[in-house]
Design an enzyme around this catalytic site. Structure first.
Site, short mmCIF file in Angstrom:
data_model
loop_
_atom_site.label_atom_id
_atom_site.label_comp_id
_atom_site.label_asym_id
_atom_site.label_seq_id
_atom_site.Cartn_x
_atom_site.Cartn_y
_atom_site.Cartn_z
N ILE A 216 -1.36 3.44 2.23
CA ILE A 216 -2.78 3.52 1.85
C ILE A 216 -2.99 2.81 0.52
O ILE A 216 -2.06 2.60 -0.26
CB ILE A 216 -3.28 4.99 1.79
CG1 ILE A 216 -2.52 5.79 0.73
CG2 ILE A 216 -3.17 5.65 3.15
CD1 ILE A 216 -3.09 7.17 0.49
N THR B 204 -1.30 -1.60 -1.29
CA THR B 204 -0.97 -0.30 -0.68
C THR B 204 0.30 0.28 -1.29
O THR B 204 1.11 -0.42 -1.88
CB THR B 204 -0.81 -0.43 0.85
OG1 THR B 204 0.27 -1.30 1.14
CG2 THR B 204 -2.08 -0.95 1.49
N ASP B 205 0.45 1.59 -1.10
CA ASP B 205 1.64 2.28 -1.62
C ASP B 205 2.61 2.57 -0.48
O ASP B 205 2.42 2.10 0.64
CB ASP B 205 1.23 3.56 -2.36
CG ASP B 205 0.47 4.55 -1.49
OD1 ASP B 205 0.55 4.45 -0.24
OD2 ASP B 205 -0.18 5.43 -2.05
N GLN B 206 3.63 3.36 -0.75
CA GLN B 206 4.64 3.68 0.27
C GLN B 206 4.06 4.39 1.48
O GLN B 206 4.62 4.33 2.56
CB GLN B 206 5.73 4.56 -0.34
CG GLN B 206 6.94 3.79 -0.74
CD GLN B 206 8.07 4.73 -1.15
OE1 GLN B 206 7.84 5.84 -1.61
NE2 GLN B 206 9.29 4.28 -0.96
#
Length: 145
Positions: free
Chosen positions: A20, A15-17
């Site tokens: 998601i 996931t990213d910041q």
């Protein structure tokens, strides 16, 4: 049409910041789906590569519909979109655990000799794979009629 299904739980590192799944991970999951489809058809990418043949990606197409998040399950649906004896296009849908489509896409491949990257026909190098792919395409054509 033969549709293979495999799943993966979304890991935190994917996931990213924003929490998601980072877009690059869907391409990795497509590879998981493609490998599973080949297994389901009775073959092995590893055996192909051990015999000196590779199947590089020529094209990748991805359309993002609905994000997946950490802890969700991604279900990868994979099938043979088209096959002409030389080039194969695999189709994909990645669903969330509710059955909603998160990603659609395709990858295009040809077989090449490992040492030279010279293209080879699947029919000549792996006649059983060729038959299985043609059979999968005939089933798809019948369903579309």
């Amino acid at each position: 049409m033969k549709v293979s299904k495999t799943s993966v739980e979304v890991r935190y590192a994917e996931t990213d910041q924003m929490g998601i799944v980072h877009h690059s991970n869907y391409i990795i999951w497509m590879e998981l789906g493609r490998t599973q489809l080949i297994k389901d058809l009775g073959f092995s990418y590893a055996q192909m590569e051990n015999s000196g043949i590779l199947a590089p990606v020529l094209d990748v197409r991805v359309s993002y519909q609905k994000p997946l998040t950490y802890g969700e399950e991604a279900i990868i649906h994979t099938w043979i979109e088209s096959y002409d004896g030389f080039k194969v296009v695999y189709g994909y849908e990645i669903h969330n655990q509710k059955g909603e489509v998160s990603v659609t896409g395709s990858t295009t491949h040809v077989c090449v000799k490992k040492e030279t990257f010279k293209p080879v026909r699947l029919k000549k190098m792996f006649p059983e794979w060729h038959k299985a792919y043609e059979k999968a395409m005939k089933k798809q054509e019948l369903q579309e009629s």
